[in-house]
Design an enzyme around this catalytic site. Structure first.
Site, mmCIF file in Angstrom:
data_model
loop_
_atom_site.group_PDB
_atom_site.id
_atom_site.type_symbol
_atom_site.label_atom_id
_atom_site.label_comp_id
_atom_site.label_asym_id
_atom_site.label_seq_id
_atom_site.Cartn_x
_atom_site.Cartn_y
_atom_site.Cartn_z
ATOM 1 N N TYR A 1 0.858 -1.185 0.000
ATOM 2 C CA TYR A 1 0.000 0.000 0.000
ATOM 3 C C TYR A 1 0.888 1.226 0.000
ATOM 4 O O TYR A 1 1.864 1.302 0.749
ATOM 5 C CB TYR A 1 -0.894 0.010 1.244
ATOM 6 C CG TYR A 1 -1.705 1.274 1.386
ATOM 7 C CD1 TYR A 1 -3.001 1.355 0.867
ATOM 8 C CD2 TYR A 1 -1.180 2.388 2.031
ATOM 9 C CE1 TYR A 1 -3.739 2.519 0.983
ATOM 10 C CE2 TYR A 1 -1.917 3.562 2.146
ATOM 11 C CZ TYR A 1 -3.198 3.619 1.624
ATOM 12 O OH TYR A 1 -3.935 4.770 1.730
ATOM 13 N N GLU B 1 -3.184 7.729 -4.149
ATOM 14 C CA GLU B 1 -3.131 6.434 -3.458
ATOM 15 C C GLU B 1 -2.960 5.299 -4.457
ATOM 16 O O GLU B 1 -3.582 5.300 -5.518
ATOM 17 C CB GLU B 1 -4.438 6.233 -2.668
ATOM 18 C CG GLU B 1 -4.439 5.003 -1.796
ATOM 19 C CD GLU B 1 -5.810 4.776 -1.137
ATOM 20 O OE1 GLU B 1 -5.897 4.834 0.089
ATOM 21 O OE2 GLU B 1 -6.792 4.555 -1.884
#
Lengths: 288, 391, 288, 391
Positions: free
Chosen positions: D109, D199
């Site tokens: 992530y 993101e």
């Protein structure tokens, strides 16, 4: 006593696996410096003469409690290394690297000064508190524990001066090479303040050179606040204007930074300026 | 590293800082050819050498006809320009910049550099342009405006406005706008190219409200050349003294001076101090040469060779304080050089520091004659003696 | 007493010749604020209702000794105006402008915080010390001098609350709108510390809303250090997540910034949270 | 402003952040056509709507054949996608992204956003990728690494190294290098495009040592759109509820909600508080509407019109605390709207502040029936009463 570094300093070497890093790590260790860790990204996990190497400064801080760092990293990456050490909470950083772009140092200086971090250098021989620890590349044996503080913009010229002091029987509390670049982490004044507060230090030798106005500023500070004897030497009286004399910071430009102006400013402030390169040791000895 | 005026102006053009129309020429014919592309007469011809005081030295001329232009080009091209900054031998002019003449309303001064004490870039602006800024600083410091740009502020347009609105009388709105634009663009030039100096003197305004950089000076931070290849490529090797050019090939810090005592030293500070000592001993240093803290045997050899190429050198003083550079390495380098070249001048050697005994031994056991000094005072005496013998 | 601004504040209006700047300058002057100067580049030399207008903040500082600035400048230029005021040495800056890019405020916040400058806003109604001075756009007449400090992220909601206080007979020491943007110059805590030290202030009303964690941080500070009664109101209990509720900073994102969490944190810290919008005035009156 | 995944990936490509080969398609035919240009089967089809939880909601499919691909496209395209974030009515899918499938070794992530309290950008990195980051933060916060980038530090490569070398086990040198490059490029994307969020979840590594952004999310700071025109142009109006689209034309801060009491308020905080009051009074707010501190008569009229377009609205609560917006202006705006539209629902008006008397008088003297409340408590009572009558 000494300033900034002493026998309790736990030293980190950034760039420990490079030629210079490895060589001077060994030299520091032989002098008695506690080199607690090294950092080279990608070399984490290895050991160098028993010293653990980490990928990140953070790991060296977390695992080995290092509190002083010395940097042997090539110029393009040196500013980044300083910022990594500063961000990891190391309070005294010594950067040996010569050739860091000035604008990199503009950024670094802004960052460390606003956070109260002490950066010695770049383009300097480092710092030594004789008999306690050496965080630098100066030859250890010429030093001797004692009461003289030394602050210098130069490398070998400092060794010359320290050698004279030692031969004259005068030991040193701490010797600092602040660096020969136009922008350096700490000035003469920063360390004069420290020597001012340091009871052991009885006199200070200040070794300046052409370029900039650090000596003039030091003279002003000494005259107004400093109460221990100061001896000064200024290199470059015969240097032509507009030419960079080896050090990136040693240049007379726009009529500024001349040796004669520095000498005049120091003498006006009542500071004894030594003119004869060979006579520093004896002069200091006779005077104190 | 210094750029030529025409190179700096090329950069300014790219950053939309207006400069006069102009061309560079290396021959009289090319000068005349260029003039046909440029609005004129009158034209301005400017010698492209790194030297202040070009104007006073006759390196800048105004030509009111092609005849005059040809005459001016002939007089300047191929000859040394001798200004207060070039030294008596002057600098040979190989390139001329031919430009349109600009009708000047006001002459201003604008520059950006690094304030070493504050560790910040600073923009300097003055309504007194066209003259030496040090002169202005000395005579009427109130005419100088300084604005620092802290790194944690970065570029902020108010800085340009603060400077431009400091002019008295205030120019018209168009000129003010142009001025603030130029200040902001000069900042960009400085930061993007790693300048150590970017100067426009004079920066002129015209009656039409234009703002034009009549002169241009850009110095690039030598330490940043590794990341400014395009700038490094602009280096003009002819601007360097030939021995300096030779030394640069071996990454030696060598600067040619006018004296007769060659000096080879490790460390810049000690090298300067050694020059000073030579002077105090009654002689003149022939050069600055720092072989570096960690010099190799080869660099010592090369350094000595370069000193020996200087025909004025009557004696050599080798002053080494061994730290990283071990004295035995130094000694071997000196011997290697002595073997390759034929050293006919006296050599004074002063060694101290790491492996000093080994170094002295190597020198003493060689076939060569060295005068070995134990300390600086002894070295000074030997220099004085060498001078009295050779001069 | 009051905090940050009082009858001795000499106020500069940046953007004084714009519609908003002119209108609110007149409003401030009628309230009694000493508006000593205005700035609009290019309009230097003119006067607005007798107030001298300068091209540069520096000139206003040099000529009129201004020490507080209020900014009515469009969003693309507002950060620059704040930096100009801060660089000119003005210690209290109020930025009314709504719509400044967040990254501009990252830069501004770094600059002013490291230099100890107080920035109120942006995207705020300003600050008022009732009866002394008003450096903002709030309606003056609803305020009354007194002992309640008010800190709020909102505009009209603050007026509503202040109006209730005044109707309940409770005057205010100082009322501050800290602003509705994600990044603002000062936090609840910054001003709570000031009210803590201000003898006049007997209680504080804190008006929060969804988004961020400023209320939670304030709750923690109040619990550990603040010793005067605090009353809080949190707007946005019915606000859906992921939607920006008018203010750039009023958004529940990634499960953070919910009104219920803020209310819970405040109540855990022993702070009285008012749920009924109409009852603030009465509640405060009954409690102190 | 939110970008679609395919738009964000286009940007990543430009910044040399590797993403899977893929194409966007708006019809089943185009999906099949695109598939022929993309390595497969298998292919991945992803609904392009702004909604988290697309996977669970069936908006992401893997197709092992053209048949399966066609089937998946038919099932998703043109229909509403109902995820936990879309609300019960869902969001109609008009675009699909067809991509090559990537052989995943590890899922990581990576994100960058602004830390509001510290006023600094922050990079968040975790070796737990592919799942909701809030979930990771809750369940295993020790798996999250944060690195702030103070403005006065700026980008420094060590930050990327610090994050990448925090992985356990450590990937190979190539993967580490790729990772640090991607972190540094994500920083550039964020700063150059004025992002509020960038993101990559998951950021995957492959056995070959590649690092690929399998998903991509970019939000642009609305306040910066004036200087990011290229980003503003990427706005997809279909993502907005139709009344919100209408309101945006008049620069009204309007958000559609599910309740039946319309609200028009000046100021965002007061508007939220008013919604909360409606809820406390036993009703549900139909919208958030902030006409702004300095709203004009026209904006008030437009605002009221938009509320009235919402058929669910059974009563309207106008709550104004006049500061910059004077109450008489408000009153005239309300009358103007009432004249244009036909207000059939009860209107509760609460005015306070500047020119309140004038405002109340204008309303009272009009032909229209308003319930005027003197303060918030009375307003709350009237809302409760309106609800009991209308519901």
């Amino acid at each position: 006593m000494s300033i900034l570094v002493n026998e309790e300093s736990r030293v980190l070497v950034q760039g420990i696996t490079g030629n210079e890093g490895t060589f001077h790590t060994q030299q520091m260790v032989s002098y008695g410096t506690v080199v607690a860790a090294g950092v080279t990204p990608g070399k984490g996990g290895m050991k160098l003469d028993g010293i653990p190497v980490f990928n990140r400064v953070k790991d060296a801080v977390d695992n080995e409690g290092v509190n002083v760092s010395i940097i042997f990293v090539p110029p393009p990456f040196a500013a980044d290394s300083i910022l990594e050490a500063a961000s990891a909470g190391i309070g005294v950083i010594v950067c040996i690297t010569e050739g860091i772009p000035t604008l990199d140092m503009v950024r670094v200086a802004s960052f460390i000064r606003s956070r109260g971090i002490v950066l010695i250098g770049p383009n300097c021989p480092g710092i030594i508190s004789p008999g306690k620890t050496k965080v630098g590349i100066m030859p250890g044996p010429i030093h001797k524990p004692g009461t003289i503080g030394v602050i210098s913009r130069s490398g070998t010229l400092t060794y010359e001066m320290v050698d004279q002091l030692t031969r004259a029987g005068l030991g040193q509390s701490t010797c600092i090479g602040i660096g020969g670049d136009p922008i350096i982490g700490t000035s003469f004044i920063d360390h004069l303040r420290r020597f001012h507060r340091d009871d052991t230090t009885e006199a200070v030798v200040l070794i300046g050179e052409i370029g900039g106005s650090a000596e003039e500023e030091a003279a002003e500070y000494i005259e107004s606040e400093f109460n221990k004897p100061v001896f000064a030497f200024i290199a470059g009286q015969t240097a032509p204007p507009g030419k960079r004399m080896g050090h990136a910071g040693a240049i007379i430009s726009g009529g500024q930074g001349k040796a004669e102006d520095k000498i005049a400013a120091l003498e006006r402030a009542g500071i004894r300026v030594i003119k004869n390169l060979g006579s520093l040791g004896e002069t200091v000895k006779e005077s104190i | 590293m210094k750029l030529h005026e025409y190179q700096a102006k090329e950069i300014f053009r790219r950053y939309h800082i207006r400069v006069p129309a102009g061309e560079v020429a290396g021959s009289v014919d090319k000068v005349i050819e260029s003039a046909r592309n440029i609005n004129g007469p009158p034209w301005v011809v400017k010698a492209q050498v790194h030297a202040g005081g070009r104007g006073k030295a006759g390196g800048v001329r105004i030509a009111d006809s092609l005849e005059q232009l040809k005459q001016a080009a002939k007089e300047i091209l191929g000859r040394p320009l001798i200004s207060e900054q070039t030294g008596p031998e002057g600098k040979r002019v190989t390139k001329l910049l031919i430009e349109e003449a600009v009708e000047i309303e006001r002459e201003l001064y604008l520059a950006m550099t690094i304030d070493r004490s504050k560790a910040e870039p600073v923009i300097i602006f003055s309504q007194v342009g066209g003259m030496d800024i040090e002169e202005v600083a000395r005579v009427s410091p109130e005419q100088l405006m300084n604005e620092h740009i802290p790194f944690d502020m970065g570029w902020s347009p108010f800085v340009a406005k603060k400077l431009a609105y400091g002019l008295d009388p205030l120019p018209g709105p168009n000129t003010l706008k142009e001025l603030t634009n130029i200040i902001s663009r000069l900042y960009t030039v400085f930061m993007e190219l790693d300048c150590s100096l970017a100067e426009i003197n004079p920066l002129v305004t015209t009656k039409k409200g234009d703002v034009i950089a009549l002169d241009a000076k850009i110095n690039i931070d030598d330490n940043a050349l590794f990341r400014r290849k395009a700038m490094a490529d602009l280096d003009d090797p002819l601007e360097k003294e030939h021995l300096e050019r030779e030394a640069a090939k071996y990454h030696l810090n060598y600067i040619k001076l006018d004296g007769n005592i060659g000096a080879m030293v490790n460390g810049a500070g000690l090298a300067m101090a050694t020059m000073d000592l030579i002077k105090m001993a009654g002689a003149e240093p022939a050069n600055f040469l720092d072989v570096g803290g960690g010099a190799s045997e080869e660099m010592v050899t090369k350094g000595l060779e370069i000193i020996l190429m200087d025909e004025k050198v009557k004696a050599i003083f080798i002053n080494i304080f061994g730290g990283i550079l071990r004295c035995d390495v130094l000694a071997r380098g000196v011997l290697a050089a002595a073997e390759k070249t034929h050293i006919k001048v006296p050599v004074i050697v002063r060694l101290e520091g790491t492996n000093v005994e080994d170094g002295r031994k190597i020198l003493e056991e060689s076939d060569l004659k060295f005068m070995v000094a134990k300390d600086m005072n002894e070295a000074a005496d030997l220099v004085t003696r060498a001078v009295s013998i050779t001069v």
